[in-house]
Design a protein around this motif. Structure first.
Motif, PDB file in Angstrom:
ATOM      1  N   TRP A 285       0.410  -0.934  -0.409  1.00  0.00           N
ATOM      2  CA  TRP A 285      -0.227   0.181   0.057  1.00  0.00           C
ATOM      3  C   TRP A 285       1.236   1.268  -0.177  1.00  0.00           C
ATOM      4  N   PRO A 286       0.947   2.083  -0.292  1.00  0.00           N
ATOM      5  CA  PRO A 286       1.364   3.297  -0.814  1.00  0.00           C
ATOM      6  C   PRO A 286       1.126   3.892   0.956  1.00  0.00           C
ATOM      7  N   TYR A 287       2.601   4.514   0.707  1.00  0.00           N
ATOM      8  CA  TYR A 287       2.798   5.091   2.229  1.00  0.00           C
ATOM      9  C   TYR A 287       2.165   6.493   3.139  1.00  0.00           C
ATOM     10  N   ARG A 288       1.301   6.718   3.580  1.00  0.00           N
ATOM     11  CA  ARG A 288       0.596   8.001   4.127  1.00  0.00           C
ATOM     12  C   ARG A 288       1.496   8.605   5.679  1.00  0.00           C
ATOM     13  N   ALA A 289       0.952  10.056   5.117  1.00  0.00           N
ATOM     14  CA  ALA A 289       1.643  10.688   6.523  1.00  0.00           C
ATOM     15  C   ALA A 289       0.489  10.523   7.367  1.00  0.00           C
ATOM     16  N   VAL A 290       0.057  10.333   8.351  1.00  0.00           N
ATOM     17  CA  VAL A 290      -1.143  10.295   8.908  1.00  0.00           C
ATOM     18  C   VAL A 290      -1.258  11.394  10.467  1.00  0.00           C
ATOM     19  N   LEU A 291      -1.812  12.298   9.904  1.00  0.00           N
ATOM     20  CA  LEU A 291      -2.038  13.474  11.179  1.00  0.00           C
ATOM     21  C   LEU A 291      -3.144  13.971  12.300  1.00  0.00           C
ATOM     22  N   ALA A 292      -3.006  13.154  13.427  1.00  0.00           N
ATOM     23  CA  ALA A 292      -4.379  13.127  13.968  1.00  0.00           C
ATOM     24  C   ALA A 292      -4.182  13.635  15.612  1.00  0.00           C
ATOM     25  N   VAL A 293      -5.109  15.317  15.714  1.00  0.00           N
ATOM     26  CA  VAL A 293      -5.704  15.766  16.974  1.00  0.00           C
ATOM     27  C   VAL A 293      -7.051  15.668  17.610  1.00  0.00           C
ATOM     28  N   ASP A 294      -6.403  15.582  19.214  1.00  0.00           N
ATOM     29  CA  ASP A 294      -7.966  15.388  19.817  1.00  0.00           C
ATOM     30  C   ASP A 294      -7.639  17.203  20.851  1.00  0.00           C
ATOM     31  N   ALA A 295      -8.382  16.767  20.970  1.00  0.00           N
ATOM     32  CA  ALA A 295      -8.564  18.276  22.015  1.00  0.00           C
ATOM     33  C   ALA A 295      -8.988  18.346  23.689  1.00  0.00           C
TER      34      ALA A 295
ATOM     35  N   ARG B  48      -3.817  18.349  20.960  1.00  0.00           N
ATOM     36  CA  ARG B  48      -2.739  17.189  21.251  1.00  0.00           C
ATOM     37  C   ARG B  48      -2.454  16.718  20.289  1.00  0.00           C
ATOM     38  N   VAL B  49      -1.401  16.432  19.150  1.00  0.00           N
ATOM     39  CA  VAL B  49      -1.224  16.220  17.938  1.00  0.00           C
ATOM     40  C   VAL B  49      -0.310  14.675  17.706  1.00  0.00           C
ATOM     41  N   SER B  50      -0.406  13.828  17.134  1.00  0.00           N
ATOM     42  CA  SER B  50       0.605  12.929  16.460  1.00  0.00           C
ATOM     43  C   SER B  50       0.966  12.608  15.499  1.00  0.00           C
ATOM     44  N   ILE B  51       1.531  12.598  14.675  1.00  0.00           N
ATOM     45  CA  ILE B  51       2.472  12.467  13.551  1.00  0.00           C
ATOM     46  C   ILE B  51       2.979  11.315  13.160  1.00  0.00           C
ATOM     47  N   HIS B  52       2.200  10.049  11.754  1.00  0.00           N
ATOM     48  CA  HIS B  52       2.982   8.825  12.166  1.00  0.00           C
ATOM     49  C   HIS B  52       2.999   8.533  10.826  1.00  0.00           C
TER      50      HIS B  52
ATOM     51  N   VAL C 151      -4.035   2.641  13.328  1.00  0.00           N
ATOM     52  CA  VAL C 151      -3.911   1.874  15.605  1.00  0.00           C
ATOM     53  C   VAL C 151      -2.581   3.013  15.849  1.00  0.00           C
ATOM     54  N   HIS C 152      -1.816   2.999  14.869  1.00  0.00           N
ATOM     55  CA  HIS C 152      -0.234   3.476  16.317  1.00  0.00           C
ATOM     56  C   HIS C 152      -0.710   4.709  16.002  1.00  0.00           C
ATOM     57  N   THR C 153      -1.268   5.453  15.490  1.00  0.00           N
ATOM     58  CA  THR C 153      -1.042   6.949  15.199  1.00  0.00           C
ATOM     59  C   THR C 153      -1.790   7.352  16.961  1.00  0.00           C
ATOM     60  N   HIS C 154      -3.111   6.295  16.733  1.00  0.00           N
ATOM     61  CA  HIS C 154      -4.020   6.686  17.864  1.00  0.00           C
ATOM     62  C   HIS C 154      -2.929   6.260  19.160  1.00  0.00           C
ATOM     63  N   ARG C 155      -2.669   5.436  19.084  1.00  0.00           N
ATOM     64  CA  ARG C 155      -2.274   4.624  20.213  1.00  0.00           C
ATOM     65  C   ARG C 155      -0.772   6.152  21.152  1.00  0.00           C
ATOM     66  N   LEU C 156      -0.152   6.877  19.818  1.00  0.00           N
ATOM     67  CA  LEU C 156       0.793   7.915  20.324  1.00  0.00           C
ATOM     68  C   LEU C 156       0.323   9.224  20.501  1.00  0.00           C
ATOM     69  N   LEU C 157      -1.292   9.247  20.413  1.00  0.00           N
ATOM     70  CA  LEU C 157      -2.068  10.561  20.449  1.00  0.00           C
ATOM     71  C   LEU C 157      -2.861  10.245  21.847  1.00  0.00           C
ATOM     72  N   ASP C 158      -2.496   9.166  22.579  1.00  0.00           N
ATOM     73  CA  ASP C 158      -3.372   8.710  23.572  1.00  0.00           C
ATOM     74  C   ASP C 158      -2.431   8.562  25.154  1.00  0.00           C
ATOM     75  N   ASP C 159      -1.046   8.569  24.183  1.00  0.00           N
ATOM     76  CA  ASP C 159      -0.084   8.496  25.373  1.00  0.00           C
ATOM     77  C   ASP C 159      -0.609   9.796  26.437  1.00  0.00           C
ATOM     78  N   ASP C 160       0.287   8.811  27.739  1.00  0.00           N
ATOM     79  CA  ASP C 160      -0.247   9.419  29.130  1.00  0.00           C
ATOM     80  C   ASP C 160       0.324  10.741  28.994  1.00  0.00           C
ATOM     81  N   THR C 161       1.452  10.503  28.281  1.00  0.00           N
ATOM     82  CA  THR C 161       2.474  11.952  28.933  1.00  0.00           C
ATOM     83  C   THR C 161       2.412  12.729  28.526  1.00  0.00           C
TER      84      THR C 161
END
Length: 263
Positions: free
Chosen positions: A9-19, A107-111, A125-135
């Motif tokens: 599959w093509p590689y994608r840069a994934v950007l996720a944010v939440d408030a 909060r922003v995660s980039i994968h 899934v990993h992008t959202h795991r990063l976004l859920d990081d407690d730190t």
């Protein structure tokens, strides 16, 4: 007969944010935040000179308290080097122009990784795991929302692709990204936290633990809660970790005054 094969599959840069603290808002404020986030992202990405890529984004969707989308991986140097500061500035303008609105911290995660057009796959899934990081949560829980409105985490893959290539756009420095181990459910991987405008050299190093370079493995089963924590291995200069082991092996994040369960 030649063996059959399937293309990657093509590689994608994934950007996720939440408030931050979205669930504490009333219904009207939730709707306002939900509406405000995509234009704020568009402003920040335009200031990062990747608005054309954002207009062609893939699998873009609201997540209630945020937004997630994929873009061509060539935008990664701008997402890492320009976008965090641009988003911080967009959020600051929102606060100044509408002082009566709810203060918004993101909060922003980039994968990056191979994903189909649907966006369904492990990199998502990993992008959202990063976004859920407690730190990442703890940073914004402790921060003054009028000063610190953006906290970013990037995967080690993104960090290496951008900084090792020498293709970084913008004026961000590698020293502004601090390595630590993300532990969410069975996910175990090192990542890098970035707070736009913050100098990590000002943090007290005595309260940090180094990341054990031998430990991080994605989706590794968690160790028994009764097992003693492993001794931390030596790590590269500037490598820090926000976690410590409390009583009975419980993980705590007390540097920022926030533990598990906070929004």
């Amino acid at each position: 007969m030649l063996p059959s094969w399937e293309p990657l599959w093509p590689y994608r840069a994934v950007l996720a944010v939440d408030a931050r603290n979205f669930s504490a808002l009333d219904s009207k404020s939730m709707q306002r935040v939900n509406v405000d986030i995509p234009p704020l992202l568009a402003q920040a990405l335009s200031a990062s000179n990747v608005s054309a890529h954002w207009e062609r984004r893939m699998f873009g969707q609201h997540t209630g308290d945020g937004y997630v989308a994929g873009m061509d991986p060539e935008v990664l140097p701008a997402l890492v080097g320009c976008f965090p500061d641009a988003l911080r500035n967009a959020l600051s303008r929102r606060r100044a122009e509408a002082p009566g609105d709810v203060l918004l911290q993101l909060r922003v995660s980039i994968h990056v990784g191979p994903l189909p057009h649907s966006g369904l796959g492990r990199p998502m899934v990993h992008t959202h795991r990063l976004l859920d990081d407690d730190t990442l949560r703890a940073v914004l829980n402790r921060a003054n929302p009028e000063i610190t409105n953006t906290a970013v985490i990037i995967s080690q893959r993104v960090y290496e692709d951008v900084f090792d290539s020498g293709c970084l756009n913008g004026d961000a420095l590698s020293a502004q990204f601090v390595r630590h181990l993300v532990k969410v459910k069975k996910f175990r991987q090192p990542a890098f936290v970035h707070i736009p405008g913050f100098d990590w050299a000002l943090a007290d190093p005595d309260i940090f633990e180094p990341v054990d370079a031998a430990e991080p493995v994605a989706d590794q089963p968690e160790a028994s809660a009764s097992a003693p924590p492993p001794l931390a291995a030596a790590s590269a200069p500037g490598t820090v970790n926000f976690t410590h082991h409390g009583t009975d092996g419980v993980q705590a994040y007390n540097h920022f005054g926030a533990g598990r369960g906070q929004q």
